[in-house]
Write a protein that holds these residues in place. Structure first.
Motif, PDB file in Angstrom:
ATOM      1  N   PHE A   1      40.801  32.508  32.852  1.00  0.00           N
ATOM      2  CA  PHE A   1      41.046  32.526  34.291  1.00  0.00           C
ATOM      3  C   PHE A   1      42.425  33.099  34.548  1.00  0.00           C
ATOM      4  O   PHE A   1      43.284  33.182  33.658  1.00  0.00           O
ATOM      5  N   ALA A   2      42.639  33.516  35.772  1.00  0.00           N
ATOM      6  CA  ALA A   2      43.946  34.017  36.206  1.00  0.00           C
ATOM      7  C   ALA A   2      44.148  33.592  37.648  1.00  0.00           C
ATOM      8  O   ALA A   2      43.192  33.553  38.440  1.00  0.00           O
ATOM      9  N   ALA A   3      45.372  33.255  37.997  1.00  0.00           N
ATOM     10  CA  ALA A   3      45.715  32.866  39.358  1.00  0.00           C
ATOM     11  C   ALA A   3      46.968  33.613  39.768  1.00  0.00           C
ATOM     12  O   ALA A   3      47.932  33.693  39.001  1.00  0.00           O
ATOM     13  N   GLY A   4      46.956  34.174  40.966  1.00  0.00           N
ATOM     14  CA  GLY A   4      48.112  34.909  41.469  1.00  0.00           C
ATOM     15  C   GLY A   4      47.720  36.299  41.928  1.00  0.00           C
ATOM     16  O   GLY A   4      46.603  36.528  42.412  1.00  0.00           O
ATOM     17  N   ARG A   5      48.637  37.242  41.777  1.00  0.00           N
ATOM     18  CA  ARG A   5      48.402  38.636  42.160  1.00  0.00           C
ATOM     19  C   ARG A   5      47.975  39.423  40.930  1.00  0.00           C
ATOM     20  O   ARG A   5      48.641  39.349  39.888  1.00  0.00           O
ATOM     21  N   MET A   6      46.907  40.186  41.069  1.00  0.00           N
ATOM     22  CA  MET A   6      46.303  40.803  39.886  1.00  0.00           C
ATOM     23  C   MET A   6      45.485  42.026  40.272  1.00  0.00           C
ATOM     24  O   MET A   6      45.136  42.208  41.448  1.00  0.00           O
ATOM     25  N   PRO A   7      45.150  42.876  39.289  1.00  0.00           N
ATOM     26  CA  PRO A   7      44.222  43.980  39.545  1.00  0.00           C
ATOM     27  C   PRO A   7      42.802  43.456  39.652  1.00  0.00           C
ATOM     28  O   PRO A   7      42.506  42.318  39.274  1.00  0.00           O
ATOM     29  N   ILE A   8      41.897  44.317  40.145  1.00  0.00           N
ATOM     30  CA  ILE A   8      40.499  43.930  40.276  1.00  0.00           C
ATOM     31  C   ILE A   8      39.638  45.181  40.151  1.00  0.00           C
ATOM     32  O   ILE A   8      40.059  46.281  40.515  1.00  0.00           O
ATOM     33  N   ASN A   9      38.430  45.000  39.640  1.00  0.00           N
ATOM     34  CA  ASN A   9      37.506  46.128  39.541  1.00  0.00           C
ATOM     35  C   ASN A   9      36.077  45.615  39.655  1.00  0.00           C
ATOM     36  O   ASN A   9      35.427  45.298  38.663  1.00  0.00           O
ATOM     37  N   THR A  10      35.589  45.509  40.891  1.00  0.00           N
ATOM     38  CA  THR A  10      34.219  45.092  41.161  1.00  0.00           C
ATOM     39  C   THR A  10      33.522  46.192  41.947  1.00  0.00           C
ATOM     40  O   THR A  10      34.109  47.231  42.262  1.00  0.00           O
ATOM     41  N   ALA A  11      32.261  45.969  42.300  1.00  0.00           N
ATOM     42  CA  ALA A  11      31.477  47.008  42.959  1.00  0.00           C
ATOM     43  C   ALA A  11      32.111  47.484  44.265  1.00  0.00           C
ATOM     44  O   ALA A  11      32.216  48.687  44.512  1.00  0.00           O
ATOM     45  N   LEU A  12      32.549  46.563  45.114  1.00  0.00           N
ATOM     46  CA  LEU A  12      33.070  46.924  46.433  1.00  0.00           C
ATOM     47  C   LEU A  12      34.576  46.797  46.547  1.00  0.00           C
ATOM     48  O   LEU A  12      35.176  47.381  47.451  1.00  0.00           O
ATOM     49  N   ILE A  13      35.186  46.022  45.655  1.00  0.00           N
ATOM     50  CA  ILE A  13      36.640  45.841  45.679  1.00  0.00           C
ATOM     51  C   ILE A  13      37.153  46.304  44.325  1.00  0.00           C
ATOM     52  O   ILE A  13      36.887  45.676  43.303  1.00  0.00           O
ATOM     53  N   ASN A  14      37.881  47.415  44.314  1.00  0.00           N
ATOM     54  CA  ASN A  14      38.220  48.070  43.056  1.00  0.00           C
ATOM     55  C   ASN A  14      39.488  48.896  43.210  1.00  0.00           C
ATOM     56  O   ASN A  14      40.021  49.037  44.326  1.00  0.00           O
ATOM     57  N   PRO A  15      40.006  49.451  42.112  1.00  0.00           N
ATOM     58  CA  PRO A  15      41.285  50.182  42.180  1.00  0.00           C
ATOM     59  C   PRO A  15      41.257  51.390  43.098  1.00  0.00           C
ATOM     60  O   PRO A  15      42.302  51.823  43.585  1.00  0.00           O
ATOM     61  N   GLN A  16      40.083  51.961  43.361  1.00  0.00           N
ATOM     62  CA  GLN A  16      39.895  53.200  44.103  1.00  0.00           C
ATOM     63  C   GLN A  16      40.344  54.386  43.252  1.00  0.00           C
ATOM     64  O   GLN A  16      40.981  54.234  42.221  1.00  0.00           O
ATOM     65  N   ASP A  17      40.043  55.564  43.703  1.00  0.00           N
ATOM     66  CA  ASP A  17      40.373  56.774  42.945  1.00  0.00           C
ATOM     67  C   ASP A  17      41.624  57.428  43.527  1.00  0.00           C
ATOM     68  O   ASP A  17      41.807  57.491  44.728  1.00  0.00           O
ATOM     69  N   GLY A  18      42.498  57.914  42.626  1.00  0.00           N
ATOM     70  CA  GLY A  18      43.628  58.713  43.073  1.00  0.00           C
ATOM     71  C   GLY A  18      44.779  57.915  43.648  1.00  0.00           C
ATOM     72  O   GLY A  18      44.874  56.700  43.550  1.00  0.00           O
ATOM     73  N   ARG A  19      45.707  58.657  44.264  1.00  0.00           N
ATOM     74  CA  ARG A  19      46.947  58.180  44.867  1.00  0.00           C
ATOM     75  C   ARG A  19      47.901  57.685  43.781  1.00  0.00           C
ATOM     76  O   ARG A  19      47.707  57.902  42.601  1.00  0.00           O
ATOM     77  N   LEU A  20      48.956  56.956  44.194  1.00  0.00           N
ATOM     78  CA  LEU A  20      50.032  56.652  43.248  1.00  0.00           C
ATOM     79  C   LEU A  20      49.880  55.314  42.544  1.00  0.00           C
ATOM     80  O   LEU A  20      50.476  55.099  41.496  1.00  0.00           O
ATOM     81  N   SER A  21      49.116  54.409  43.133  1.00  0.00           N
ATOM     82  CA  SER A  21      48.953  53.097  42.519  1.00  0.00           C
ATOM     83  C   SER A  21      47.691  52.459  43.071  1.00  0.00           C
ATOM     84  O   SER A  21      47.322  52.710  44.227  1.00  0.00           O
ATOM     85  N   PRO A  22      46.989  51.651  42.282  1.00  0.00           N
ATOM     86  CA  PRO A  22      45.695  51.116  42.723  1.00  0.00           C
ATOM     87  C   PRO A  22      45.830  49.931  43.673  1.00  0.00           C
ATOM     88  O   PRO A  22      46.926  49.486  44.021  1.00  0.00           O
ATOM     89  N   THR A  23      44.674  49.420  44.073  1.00  0.00           N
ATOM     90  CA  THR A  23      44.584  48.233  44.908  1.00  0.00           C
ATOM     91  C   THR A  23      44.753  46.973  44.058  1.00  0.00           C
ATOM     92  O   THR A  23      44.238  46.888  42.947  1.00  0.00           O
ATOM     93  N   PHE A  24      45.470  45.984  44.586  1.00  0.00           N
ATOM     94  CA  PHE A  24      45.645  44.687  43.934  1.00  0.00           C
ATOM     95  C   PHE A  24      45.216  43.575  44.887  1.00  0.00           C
ATOM     96  O   PHE A  24      45.210  43.760  46.110  1.00  0.00           O
ATOM     97  N   VAL A  25      44.872  42.414  44.321  1.00  0.00           N
ATOM     98  CA  VAL A  25      44.436  41.283  45.138  1.00  0.00           C
ATOM     99  C   VAL A  25      45.198  40.027  44.718  1.00  0.00           C
ATOM    100  O   VAL A  25      45.761  39.953  43.627  1.00  0.00           O
ATOM    101  N   GLU A  26      45.172  39.048  45.603  1.00  0.00           N
ATOM    102  CA  GLU A  26      45.771  37.740  45.312  1.00  0.00           C
ATOM    103  C   GLU A  26      44.691  36.682  45.433  1.00  0.00           C
ATOM    104  O   GLU A  26      43.934  36.662  46.405  1.00  0.00           O
ATOM    105  N   GLY A  27      44.612  35.818  44.426  1.00  0.00           N
ATOM    106  CA  GLY A  27      43.598  34.783  44.458  1.00  0.00           C
ATOM    107  C   GLY A  27      43.377  34.169  43.101  1.00  0.00           C
ATOM    108  O   GLY A  27      44.319  33.992  42.320  1.00  0.00           O
ATOM    109  N   LEU A  28      42.117  33.883  42.811  1.00  0.00           N
ATOM    110  CA  LEU A  28      41.743  33.214  41.571  1.00  0.00           C
ATOM    111  C   LEU A  28      40.599  33.977  40.914  1.00  0.00           C
ATOM    112  O   LEU A  28      39.632  34.364  41.573  1.00  0.00           O
ATOM    113  N   PHE A  29      40.711  34.177  39.593  1.00  0.00           N
ATOM    114  CA  PHE A  29      39.697  34.880  38.812  1.00  0.00           C
ATOM    115  C   PHE A  29      39.252  33.963  37.671  1.00  0.00           C
ATOM    116  O   PHE A  29      40.093  33.415  36.954  1.00  0.00           O
ATOM    117  N   VAL A  30      37.941  33.802  37.520  1.00  0.00           N
ATOM    118  CA  VAL A  30      37.380  32.985  36.434  1.00  0.00           C
ATOM    119  C   VAL A  30      36.329  33.820  35.710  1.00  0.00           C
ATOM    120  O   VAL A  30      35.464  34.430  36.346  1.00  0.00           O
TER     121      VAL A  30
END
Length: 456
Positions: free
Chosen positions: A134-163
């Motif tokens: 598990f992870a708690a805090g600010r972190m990267p993510i890569n799911t079907a609808l919420i993901n790093p996206q393509d291109g630009r200078l830095s990907p998308t990040f989320v805050e929450g809980l991952f199990v």
């Protein structure tokens, strides 16, 4: 602070003139360090007399991670961003009054005058065993609808809980609870409702500018993902459920399998089935301020067929979006999960869409080279059919040509990427200027240099 700036400057110099010989560096620390830089040039020109733009920007990040202690570790990542050179991205196109879409994404889309900024992208507590993590805090993510996206200078990040639960080598189940998001091309963190509308908001169902920005009530997202993978048979099955509180519920099932053929070749196949429906009040009791119509119901079907060998891959892809109302997934959160996705455009915001795309890739591993190309036809509803065409986008054809180069022999840690593409309107009748600018009848160029070094 000066030492930090000098150290980041050293990584940029290394990008331009070589790489750091880590074997000669005596690192007296137990922390795992990663330093990375990205230099990105982007330009867009139009066949018609619209405003052309370009931008060259730079990012650098440092990531630290502690060694695991009884399964626990802490990691953090901080990034800085800066403009090197650009056209006037704040100025509006004189014909349409619209603002730049692509090059603005190399900086902060929420404040185009913000040319230099920093962002805490990760800060998380992690725990890992063979069965559970598990992870708690600010972190990267890569799911079907919420993901790093393509291109630009830095990907998308989320805050929450991952199990994450891995009962055996064939199955993995993950659950994400997300309370805030820092989308790519932004400098801040936003609540779930706040994050909707940071990118272009499009039109409401009556053809007026959407008014949902700042008015969406949604507190969290939950994402459940189950993957079953049998590597020996090159088979994978994925089930994904993305629940956006007070907004929508989306289900995705996806099957992919490679079938063995002669001469080390494989037949590539895939099937996607998606269903999305609105829930509660769609983000606001006032229909003019909500993000999604709670009565929308959309289904998506996708198919893939192709071939791959050790040297090349090609496949044909098909997607159809049908149902009632618009299929919606905030572009701030990630790119389309469709087989027909082509970098630098999406088919979110529509219904009654039929897309057909082809992909080809040729690999020269001994030289560190990869050449690839996309071609696609995207048949959308008429641009003035606002109820199922959120962005007043005409049907279009798109072609991409790209090359990636990883110079392992002389530039360990370096990689380069070049991309040129064009999008052409398929509509024969005269198009409104607003249906062209930022959308079709253009040529778009990306030149990217990445450099990463690690100490462990």
């Amino acid at each position: 602070m000066k030492k930090i700036i000098f150290f980041l400057g050293l990584t940029w110099s290394s990008t331009a003139f070589g790489h750091v010989d880590l074997d000669s560096v005596n690192v007296k620390t137990k922390l795992n360090w990663t330093l990375g830089t990205r230099s990105f040039f982007m330009s867009t020109t139009y066949y018609d007399d619209f405003k052309n733009d370009f931008s060259w920007a730079q990012s650098a990040f440092v990531k630290l991670e502690t060694p695991a202690y009884k399964g626990f570790s802490i990691s953090g990542r901080y990034a800085i961003f800066g403009k090197i050179l650009s056209s006037d991205l704040v100025a509006r196109d004189p014909i349409t009054g619209g603002r730049n879409r692509y090059e603005a994404g190399l900086l902060d889309v929420t404040d185009l005058g913000n040319n230099y900024f920093g962002r805490v992208e990760e800060f998380q507590l992690k725990f890992k065993t063979e069965l559970l993590s598990f992870a708690a805090g600010r972190m990267p993510i890569n799911t079907a609808l919420i993901n790093p996206q393509d291109g630009r200078l830095s990907p998308t990040f989320v805050e929450g809980l991952f199990v994450n639960f891995t009962p055996d080598r064939f199955n993995t189940a993950t659950l994400n609870y997300i309370s805030s998001i820092s989308p790519r091309s932004t400098s801040s963190w936003f609540g779930i409702g706040e994050s909707m509308g940071l990118y272009p908001i499009g039109l409401d169902t009556e053809g007026n500018p959407s008014a949902y920005i700042g008015n969406v009530n949604s507190d969290f997202i939950s994402v459940f993902d189950w993957k079953h993978v049998v590597e020996e048979d090159a088979f994978s099955f994925e089930f994904n459920h993305t629940y956006v509180q007070n907004i929508s519920s989306t289900f995705l099932t996806q099957f992919q399998r490679d079938w063995k053929l002669a001469n080390s070749k494989r037949l590539v196949s895939g099937l996607q089935i998606m269903f999305q429906h609105g829930i509660k009040d769609g983000g606001n009791e006032n229909a003019l301020l909500r993000y999604k119509d709670p009565y929308d119901e959309n289904w998506i079907l996708g198919v893939r067929i192709g071939m791959k060998s050790p040297k090349s891959t090609w496949h044909l892809n098909f997607t159809h979006i049908g149902g009632k109302g618009r299929y919606l997934s905030p572009r701030e959160w990630g790119r389309d999960p469709f087989f027909t996705f082509i970098p630098r455009e999406r088919n979110e915001g529509f219904s009654e869409v039929t897309a057909v795309t082809a992909y080809y890739e040729s690999r020269f591993s001994e030289k560190g080279l990869v050449f690839y190309g996309h071609a696609g036809l995207h048949f959308l509803p008429k641009a003035n059919t606002f109820k199922i065409n959120k962005y007043a986008f005409p049907s279009y054809a798109q072609g991409n040509l790209g090359v990636k180069y990883t110079p392992e022999a002389w530039g360990r840690g370096l990689d380069f990427h070049g991309l040129i593409l064009t999008k052409l309107a398929l509509e024969k009748e005269e198009l409104m200027p607003g249906w062209i600018y930022n959308k079709v009848n253009l040529v778009h160029v990306n030149l990217i240099a990445n450099y990463t070094i690690q100490w462990k």
